[in-house]
Design a protein around this motif. Structure first.
Motif, mmCIF file in Angstrom:
data_model
loop_
_atom_site.group_PDB
_atom_site.id
_atom_site.type_symbol
_atom_site.label_atom_id
_atom_site.label_comp_id
_atom_site.label_asym_id
_atom_site.label_seq_id
_atom_site.Cartn_x
_atom_site.Cartn_y
_atom_site.Cartn_z
ATOM 1 N N LEU A 147 26.437 48.710 59.037
ATOM 2 C CA LEU A 147 27.425 47.937 58.513
ATOM 3 C C LEU A 147 27.847 49.039 57.517
ATOM 4 N N VAL A 148 29.253 49.268 57.477
ATOM 5 C CA VAL A 148 29.947 49.933 56.286
ATOM 6 C C VAL A 148 30.468 49.226 55.320
ATOM 7 N N ILE A 149 30.136 48.889 54.327
ATOM 8 C CA ILE A 149 30.695 47.687 53.242
ATOM 9 C C ILE A 149 31.895 48.574 52.614
ATOM 10 N N PRO A 150 33.224 48.422 52.694
ATOM 11 C CA PRO A 150 34.134 48.813 51.818
ATOM 12 C C PRO A 150 33.785 49.141 50.477
ATOM 13 N N PRO A 151 33.958 50.416 49.831
ATOM 14 C CA PRO A 151 33.695 50.485 48.493
ATOM 15 C C PRO A 151 34.257 49.537 47.395
ATOM 16 N N GLU A 152 35.436 49.182 47.598
ATOM 17 C CA GLU A 152 36.263 48.151 46.682
ATOM 18 C C GLU A 152 35.567 46.800 46.780
ATOM 19 N N THR A 153 34.877 46.523 47.685
ATOM 20 C CA THR A 153 34.314 45.083 47.934
ATOM 21 C C THR A 153 33.203 44.783 46.379
ATOM 22 N N ASP A 154 33.696 43.448 45.980
ATOM 23 C CA ASP A 154 33.016 43.016 45.047
ATOM 24 C C ASP A 154 31.588 42.841 45.114
ATOM 25 N N ALA A 155 30.696 42.868 44.087
ATOM 26 C CA ALA A 155 29.274 42.857 44.174
ATOM 27 C C ALA A 155 28.697 41.719 45.055
#
Length: 189
Positions: free
Chosen positions: A113-121
């Motif tokens: 799964l690639v989590i978008p870079p702008e996703t919060d922690a």
């Protein structure tokens, strides 16, 4: 004139940041995903070397990577990784837009799964844990959709809580735009 030659290469001078990665435990029940990756940007040329460095040590030499171009603005054909090149391909309709596929001639295939870079922690942590669940049957897009729905519910609850802390009603000025004693009267209009 004397010249000093720095024998370190540029990549040796720049300390790379560790890949943000969560993998299913080795030997666990297979699922649709083998883990999750949370890149720091949408630049594959910059992000893939750190990821592949870590995975080469775990899974054997990664030779190919495929992505869906939906979330990547530039997709390089090859990316240099410590001692070798990784071929990068893309599939627009055939591959889940939230998934990265890694291939190794000796060890097989892994889907992350690639989590978008702008996703919060906090959201990234939930997604990483869900994707690394042994035997998981959720697709990458299903996990992202579930997280999006959960975020929308939380935002709605936050708005409702704000409404309740304000007394559950609008301010007096908004309820009565012409309070008694105001200069404006019905006859003067």
């Amino acid at each position: 004139m004397t010249a000093t030659i720095d024998r370190l290469t540029f990549s040796e001078r720049v300390t790379s940041t560790p890949a943000r990665l969560s993998l299913t435990p080795m030997g666990s029940a297979p699922g649709l995903l083998d883990g999750a990756w949370w890149p720091r940007s949408r630049d594959l040329s910059r992000e893939l070397p750190d990821l592949v460095d870590v995975l080469d040590a775990c899974w054997g030499r990664i030779t190919r990577v495929t992505v869906n171009p939906t979330h990547w603005s530039v997709i390089p054909r090859k990316v240099a990784v410590a001692g070798h090149k990784v071929h990068v391909g893309w599939f627009a309709n055939e591959q889940d837009p939230h998934k990265l596929i890694l291939l190794s001639y000796t060890s097989g295939r892994w889907d992350l799964l690639v989590i978008p870079p702008e996703t919060d922690a906090a959201a990234a942590a939930r997604l990483m844990a869900a994707a690394a669940t042994p035997g998981g049957l959720a697709t990458a897009s299903a996990l992202m959709a579930k997280e999006d729905a959960s975020r929308e519910v939380q935002e709605s609850l936050d708005q409702e809580e704000a409404w309740e802390t304000e007394g559950g009603h609008t301010s007096a000025a908004a309820e009565n735009p012409n309070p008694p004693g105001s200069v404006r009267s019905a006859r003067g209009m």
